[in-house]
Design a protein around this motif. Structure first.
Motif, PDB file in Angstrom:
ATOM      1  N   UNK A   1       0.814  -1.217   0.000  1.00 48.54           N
ATOM      2  CA  UNK A   1       0.000   0.000   0.000  1.00 48.54           C
ATOM      3  C   UNK A   1       0.847   1.267   0.000  1.00 48.54           C
ATOM      4  N   UNK A   2       2.150   1.116   0.178  1.00 48.94           N
ATOM      5  CA  UNK A   2       3.015   2.284   0.264  1.00 48.94           C
ATOM      6  C   UNK A   2       2.819   3.050   1.547  1.00 48.94           C
ATOM      7  N   UNK A   3       2.495   2.345   2.656  1.00 47.92           N
ATOM      8  CA  UNK A   3       2.197   3.004   3.921  1.00 47.92           C
ATOM      9  C   UNK A   3       3.016   2.415   5.064  1.00 47.92           C
ATOM     10  N   UNK A   4       3.362   3.289   6.001  1.00 48.32           N
ATOM     11  CA  UNK A   4       3.995   2.866   7.247  1.00 48.32           C
ATOM     12  C   UNK A   4       2.977   2.888   8.387  1.00 48.32           C
ATOM     13  N   UNK A   5       2.086   3.865   8.363  1.00 48.82           N
ATOM     14  CA  UNK A   5       1.035   3.978   9.376  1.00 48.82           C
ATOM     15  C   UNK A   5      -0.129   4.739   8.781  1.00 48.82           C
ATOM     16  N   UNK A   6      -1.298   4.574   9.393  1.00 49.24           N
ATOM     17  CA  UNK A   6      -2.491   5.249   8.891  1.00 49.24           C
ATOM     18  C   UNK A   6      -3.435   5.527  10.067  1.00 49.24           C
ATOM     19  N   UNK A   7      -4.011   6.735  10.066  1.00 48.55           N
ATOM     20  CA  UNK A   7      -5.002   7.099  11.076  1.00 48.55           C
ATOM     21  C   UNK A   7      -6.382   7.164  10.440  1.00 48.55           C
ATOM     22  N   UNK A   8      -7.353   6.545  11.082  1.00 44.97           N
ATOM     23  CA  UNK A   8      -8.735   6.647  10.658  1.00 44.97           C
ATOM     24  C   UNK A   8      -9.572   7.048  11.862  1.00 44.97           C
ATOM     25  N   UNK A   9     -10.585   7.853  11.614  1.00 46.98           N
ATOM     26  CA  UNK A   9     -11.422   8.340  12.714  1.00 46.98           C
ATOM     27  C   UNK A   9     -12.704   7.546  12.886  1.00 46.98           C
ATOM     28  N   UNK A  10     -13.109   6.785  11.834  1.00 43.47           N
ATOM     29  CA  UNK A  10     -14.344   6.026  11.908  1.00 43.47           C
ATOM     30  C   UNK A  10     -14.082   4.565  11.563  1.00 43.47           C
TER      31      UNK A  10
ATOM     32  N   UNK B   1     -11.603   5.976  16.418  1.00 41.34           N
ATOM     33  CA  UNK B   1     -10.248   6.431  16.111  1.00 41.34           C
ATOM     34  C   UNK B   1      -9.253   5.274  16.205  1.00 41.34           C
ATOM     35  N   UNK B   2      -8.492   5.074  15.131  1.00 40.01           N
ATOM     36  CA  UNK B   2      -7.586   3.933  15.048  1.00 40.01           C
ATOM     37  C   UNK B   2      -6.290   4.331  14.366  1.00 40.01           C
ATOM     38  N   UNK B   3      -5.163   3.896  14.928  1.00 42.63           N
ATOM     39  CA  UNK B   3      -3.871   4.012  14.269  1.00 42.63           C
ATOM     40  C   UNK B   3      -3.478   2.615  13.816  1.00 42.63           C
ATOM     41  N   UNK B   4      -3.302   2.459  12.518  1.00 45.25           N
ATOM     42  CA  UNK B   4      -2.882   1.176  11.959  1.00 45.25           C
ATOM     43  C   UNK B   4      -1.398   1.245  11.632  1.00 45.25           C
ATOM     44  N   UNK B   5      -0.623   0.364  12.244  1.00 46.24           N
ATOM     45  CA  UNK B   5       0.810   0.280  11.980  1.00 46.24           C
ATOM     46  C   UNK B   5       1.074  -0.896  11.055  1.00 46.24           C
ATOM     47  N   UNK B   6       1.902  -0.673  10.051  1.00 38.94           N
ATOM     48  CA  UNK B   6       2.209  -1.716   9.079  1.00 38.94           C
ATOM     49  C   UNK B   6       3.585  -2.292   9.405  1.00 38.94           C
ATOM     50  N   UNK B   7       3.579  -3.501   9.950  1.00 37.89           N
ATOM     51  CA  UNK B   7       4.794  -4.083  10.509  1.00 37.89           C
ATOM     52  C   UNK B   7       5.845  -4.393   9.456  1.00 37.89           C
TER      53      UNK B   7
ATOM     54  N   UNK C   1      22.151   6.223  15.137  1.00 39.95           N
ATOM     55  CA  UNK C   1      22.334   7.261  16.166  1.00 39.95           C
ATOM     56  C   UNK C   1      21.257   8.337  16.070  1.00 39.95           C
ATOM     57  N   UNK C   2      20.628   8.462  14.902  1.00 50.01           N
ATOM     58  CA  UNK C   2      19.523   9.416  14.754  1.00 50.01           C
ATOM     59  C   UNK C   2      18.175   8.774  15.081  1.00 50.01           C
ATOM     60  N   UNK C   3      18.067   7.491  14.772  1.00 50.35           N
ATOM     61  CA  UNK C   3      16.804   6.774  14.980  1.00 50.35           C
ATOM     62  C   UNK C   3      17.066   5.536  15.838  1.00 50.35           C
ATOM     63  N   UNK C   4      17.110   5.701  17.171  1.00 47.88           N
ATOM     64  CA  UNK C   4      17.438   4.574  18.057  1.00 47.88           C
ATOM     65  C   UNK C   4      16.475   3.400  17.876  1.00 47.88           C
ATOM     66  N   UNK C   5      16.946   2.221  18.253  1.00 51.20           N
ATOM     67  CA  UNK C   5      16.127   1.013  18.133  1.00 51.20           C
ATOM     68  C   UNK C   5      14.805   1.196  18.867  1.00 51.20           C
ATOM     69  N   UNK C   6      13.726   0.862  18.198  1.00 52.60           N
ATOM     70  CA  UNK C   6      12.400   0.977  18.787  1.00 52.60           C
ATOM     71  C   UNK C   6      11.746   2.332  18.632  1.00 52.60           C
ATOM     72  N   UNK C   7      12.523   3.328  18.230  1.00 52.53           N
ATOM     73  CA  UNK C   7      11.974   4.685  18.154  1.00 52.53           C
ATOM     74  C   UNK C   7      11.051   4.868  16.955  1.00 52.53           C
ATOM     75  N   UNK C   8      11.214   4.063  15.921  1.00 56.76           N
ATOM     76  CA  UNK C   8      10.405   4.264  14.719  1.00 56.76           C
ATOM     77  C   UNK C   8       8.946   3.923  14.975  1.00 56.76           C
ATOM     78  N   UNK C   9       8.700   2.874  15.728  1.00 54.54           N
ATOM     79  CA  UNK C   9       7.317   2.529  16.061  1.00 54.54           C
ATOM     80  C   UNK C   9       6.697   3.636  16.910  1.00 54.54           C
ATOM     81  N   UNK C  10       7.452   4.091  17.915  1.00 64.25           N
ATOM     82  CA  UNK C  10       6.953   5.162  18.788  1.00 64.25           C
ATOM     83  C   UNK C  10       6.707   6.436  17.991  1.00 64.25           C
TER      84      UNK C  10
END
Length: 217
Positions: free
Chosen positions: A83-92, A95-101, A118-127
């Motif tokens: 889908x070319x997506x990393x995450x998506x927000x929908x309100x209906x 409200x849902x945040x969909x994370x694409x693993x 050093x710019x993007x520590x481990x685990x920081x991308x999901x957060x």
């Protein structure tokens, strides 16, 4: 899947992506605006002012005593690359945040391959993805939407002392990335990583060119 995509990258890809480091975070915002419909032919200096203002607005949201409150539930899917997506927000309907693993896994792999950990520590991308979508929730439902419009000062109508502020397409994306960068303590805007991610994933996976974060009403 992520490792195989990176292993199939054309020769010289990673050298080209590493050159992204020389581009500052505001310029990535300018490029985002320039590639957003309705901004064709706009003055580059106006786009830069909007990008800087949106970046400052998003960063300021992270300076409060508490992170932005979100009511969205978080769910995970594994078809983000298609889908070319990393995450998506929908309100209906809720409200849902969909994370694409799969896309997150590719982003983590790419961060290591480029030496950007050093710019993007481990685990920081999901957060950061969740924080990013929290801003879109605020801009969709709360007073922050009006505040962002006023800060951008895109006046489309004047009547005496009254002004009507127009929507600047793409500014919410820049603000959301700036908030995620600041609240998650990242060294660079996620815009730099998403630019690298799109360059690696799109040509090989056939995904359409689109922002890696999606919104639906």
């Amino acid at each position: 899947m992520s490792a195989s995509l990176l292993d199939r990258a054309p020769k010289g890809t990673f050298e080209e992506l590493d050159a992204l480091v020389a581009t500052d975070d505001i310029e990535f915002g300018v490029r985002l605006l320039a590639n957003t419909p309705t901004h064709e032919g706009r003055d580059p200096e106006r786009l830069r002012r909007w990008a800087r203002t949106a970046d400052e607005f998003g960063a300021a949201l992270a300076l409060g005593p508490e992170p932005l409150a979100t009511t969205a539930r978080v769910v995970e899917s594994d078809d983000g690359l298609a889908k070319g997506l990393l995450a998506r927000y929908t309100s209906r309907p809720v409200p849902t945040v969909e994370l694409f693993t799969d896309t997150l896994a590719l982003a983590e792999e790419l961060t290591d391959r480029l030496g950007w950990r050093h710019w993007y520590p481990a685990g920081s991308l999901r957060a950061a993805a969740i924080a990013h979508e929290a801003v879109h929730e605020q801009l969709h439902h709360g007073p922050a939407k009006t505040a962002l419009k006023r800060s951008l000062d895109h006046v489309v109508l004047r009547a005496g002392r009254h002004r009507l502020y127009g929507h600047v397409a793409g500014a919410d994306e820049i603000a959301a990335h700036a908030y995620a960068r600041t609240v998650c303590g990242l060294g660079r805007s996620p815009l730099m990583l998403t630019a690298a991610l799109a360059a690696v994933a799109e040509p090989q996976h056939g995904a359409p060119h689109r922002p890696p974060h999606g919104r639906e009403k």
